[in-house]
Design a protein around this motif. Structure first.
Motif, mmCIF file in Angstrom:
data_model
loop_
_atom_site.group_PDB
_atom_site.id
_atom_site.type_symbol
_atom_site.label_atom_id
_atom_site.label_comp_id
_atom_site.label_asym_id
_atom_site.label_seq_id
_atom_site.Cartn_x
_atom_site.Cartn_y
_atom_site.Cartn_z
ATOM 1 N N PRO A 11 0.803 -1.239 0.000
ATOM 2 C CA PRO A 11 0.000 0.000 0.000
ATOM 3 C C PRO A 11 0.832 1.283 0.000
ATOM 4 O O PRO A 11 0.280 2.373 -0.124
ATOM 5 N N ILE A 29 -3.135 -1.766 -7.560
ATOM 6 C CA ILE A 29 -3.079 -0.913 -6.364
ATOM 7 C C ILE A 29 -2.851 0.536 -6.777
ATOM 8 O O ILE A 29 -3.474 1.456 -6.242
ATOM 9 N N LEU A 33 -5.286 3.668 -5.910
ATOM 10 C CA LEU A 33 -4.797 4.888 -5.256
ATOM 11 C C LEU A 33 -5.067 6.135 -6.100
ATOM 12 O O LEU A 33 -5.220 7.226 -5.554
ATOM 13 N N PHE A 40 -5.909 4.353 2.860
ATOM 14 C CA PHE A 40 -6.055 3.098 2.127
ATOM 15 C C PHE A 40 -6.895 2.102 2.911
ATOM 16 O O PHE A 40 -7.732 1.390 2.352
ATOM 17 N N SER A 44 -10.185 0.638 0.918
ATOM 18 C CA SER A 44 -9.876 -0.681 0.371
ATOM 19 C C SER A 44 -9.583 -1.644 1.522
ATOM 20 O O SER A 44 -8.496 -2.197 1.647
ATOM 21 N N TRP A 48 -6.337 -3.959 2.492
ATOM 22 C CA TRP A 48 -5.589 -3.597 3.687
ATOM 23 C C TRP A 48 -5.413 -4.822 4.588
ATOM 24 O O TRP A 48 -4.337 -5.050 5.137
#
Length: 95
Positions: A11, A29, A33, A40, A44, A48
């Motif tokens: 992340p 990812i 973003l 994050f 998500s 995570w």
């Protein structure tokens, strides 16, 4: 996955920028973003949670199990829809 990238690193923006062109998962990812704002972990949550797993092999095993439950085990439902479609198609074309 690159052995230099631990699951808890994906992340992070600098990791995403460095490896997005090399790994499809990291590119996904990067897209998330770019379209989501805020922390994050909030937008998500499932991803995570994945970042907390110790190894990529465990993540792989978990994602395969999830795919089996969410997609493959629901195939009979899809199969019935296909059968109904063909019956309707046949009935319209026979008249």
């Amino acid at each position: 996955m690159n052995p230099n990238i631990a699951p808890d690193m994906f992340p992070q923006q600098d990791v995403v920028n460095k490896y997005a062109d090399h790994y499809m998962f990291i590119a996904a990812i990067k897209f998330i973003l770019s379209v989501k704002s805020g922390p994050f972990a909030e937008h998500s949550n499932q991803l995570w949670n994945i970042s907390g797993v110790q190894s990529w092999s465990k993540i792989n095993q978990g994602l395969i199990k999830m795919y089996k439950v969410e997609v493959l085990h629901k195939f009979p439902v899809v199969q019935h829809i296909i059968i109904i479609y063909f019956r309707l198609y046949r009935s319209f074309h026979n008249n």
